[in-house]
Design a protein around this motif. Sequence first.
Motif, PDB file in Angstrom:
ATOM      1  N   PRO A  93       0.792  -1.235   0.000  1.00 29.85           N
ATOM      2  CA  PRO A  93       0.000   0.000   0.000  1.00 29.85           C
ATOM      3  C   PRO A  93       0.827   1.288   0.000  1.00 29.85           C
ATOM      4  N   TRP A  96       1.390   2.488  -3.548  1.00 27.01           N
ATOM      5  CA  TRP A  96       0.256   2.779  -4.415  1.00 27.01           C
ATOM      6  C   TRP A  96       0.289   4.240  -4.862  1.00 27.01           C
ATOM      7  N   GLY A  97      -0.187   4.472  -6.081  1.00 27.18           N
ATOM      8  CA  GLY A  97      -0.377   5.837  -6.571  1.00 27.18           C
ATOM      9  C   GLY A  97       0.879   6.513  -7.100  1.00 27.18           C
ATOM     10  N   HIS A  98       1.966   5.771  -7.290  1.00 26.28           N
ATOM     11  CA  HIS A  98       3.210   6.364  -7.778  1.00 26.28           C
ATOM     12  C   HIS A  98       3.549   5.968  -9.219  1.00 26.28           C
ATOM     13  N   GLY A  99       2.669   5.202  -9.860  1.00 23.70           N
ATOM     14  CA  GLY A  99       2.895   4.802 -11.240  1.00 23.70           C
ATOM     15  C   GLY A  99       3.857   3.644 -11.416  1.00 23.70           C
ATOM     16  N   TYR A 100       4.166   2.935 -10.340  1.00 22.13           N
ATOM     17  CA  TYR A 100       5.145   1.841 -10.418  1.00 22.13           C
ATOM     18  C   TYR A 100       4.664   0.671 -11.270  1.00 22.13           C
ATOM     19  N   ASN A 129     -12.141  -2.067  -7.768  1.00 24.31           N
ATOM     20  CA  ASN A 129     -10.798  -1.486  -7.783  1.00 24.31           C
ATOM     21  C   ASN A 129     -10.521  -0.871  -9.161  1.00 24.31           C
ATOM     22  N   ASN A 131      -8.889   1.641 -10.087  1.00 25.78           N
ATOM     23  CA  ASN A 131      -7.523   2.119 -10.310  1.00 25.78           C
ATOM     24  C   ASN A 131      -6.698   1.084 -11.072  1.00 25.78           C
ATOM     25  N   SER A 132      -6.949  -0.184 -10.805  1.00 34.81           N
ATOM     26  CA  SER A 132      -6.216  -1.234 -11.503  1.00 34.81           C
ATOM     27  C   SER A 132      -6.520  -1.212 -12.996  1.00 34.81           C
ATOM     28  N   ARG A 134      -7.296   1.442 -14.705  1.00 37.46           N
ATOM     29  CA  ARG A 134      -6.598   2.604 -15.264  1.00 37.46           C
ATOM     30  C   ARG A 134      -5.120   2.293 -15.503  1.00 37.46           C
ATOM     31  N   VAL A 135      -4.524   1.506 -14.608  1.00 36.61           N
ATOM     32  CA  VAL A 135      -3.125   1.101 -14.790  1.00 36.61           C
ATOM     33  C   VAL A 135      -2.989   0.264 -16.053  1.00 36.61           C
ATOM     34  N   LYS A 138      -2.935   2.422 -19.015  1.00 39.91           N
ATOM     35  CA  LYS A 138      -1.647   3.115 -19.146  1.00 39.91           C
ATOM     36  C   LYS A 138      -0.585   2.216 -19.771  1.00 39.91           C
TER      37      LYS A 138
END
Length: 175
Positions: A93, A96-100, A129, A131-132, A134-135, A138
Amino acid sequence: MTQFETERLILRPMTAADHDALADMIFDPQVVAYLRYRRVQSPAAFEQLFTTHFLADTTTVFGIERRRDHQLIGFYEFHGSGATGELTYALSPAAWGHGYVAEAGNCLMHYGFETLNYETIEAHYASANPNSGRVMAKMGMQAAGELHTFTSDKGEVIHVMRYLLTKATWRQLSA
């Protein structure tokens, strides 16, 4: 040993030194809420998984390590079935949110298509979820609809969404 480096990450096979950091992730309900690893409930089950999967598989399982402090912050893996590779990833956690994941994924797509010779790479995420998803976008993956639904331990109906990327599309995007 297959290893890759990006601007901020080292993607490499797991080592015995990763044991505790990986155990923290696998036993964190937030991290594994929608992953196959949510069923790992005991230290003995984790030991088995760590030894027979995470340590043993050096060609399709990668630790995600931050270059700046050499901390294991997650993992990324391919599960192959013929010409299709299904990817799974997880991060602690704090990462999270750093673009890794997108950074690691963009690097490992090349490996999946050119070395593992997949024609398609797909990934799934739980609608709870987004956000997953969206990753995945990307990383160049495209939405491919709903795969199935299941009911969570909390009684919530979860829609499992599918994303995919073909080798041909990846090559066009990479050109």
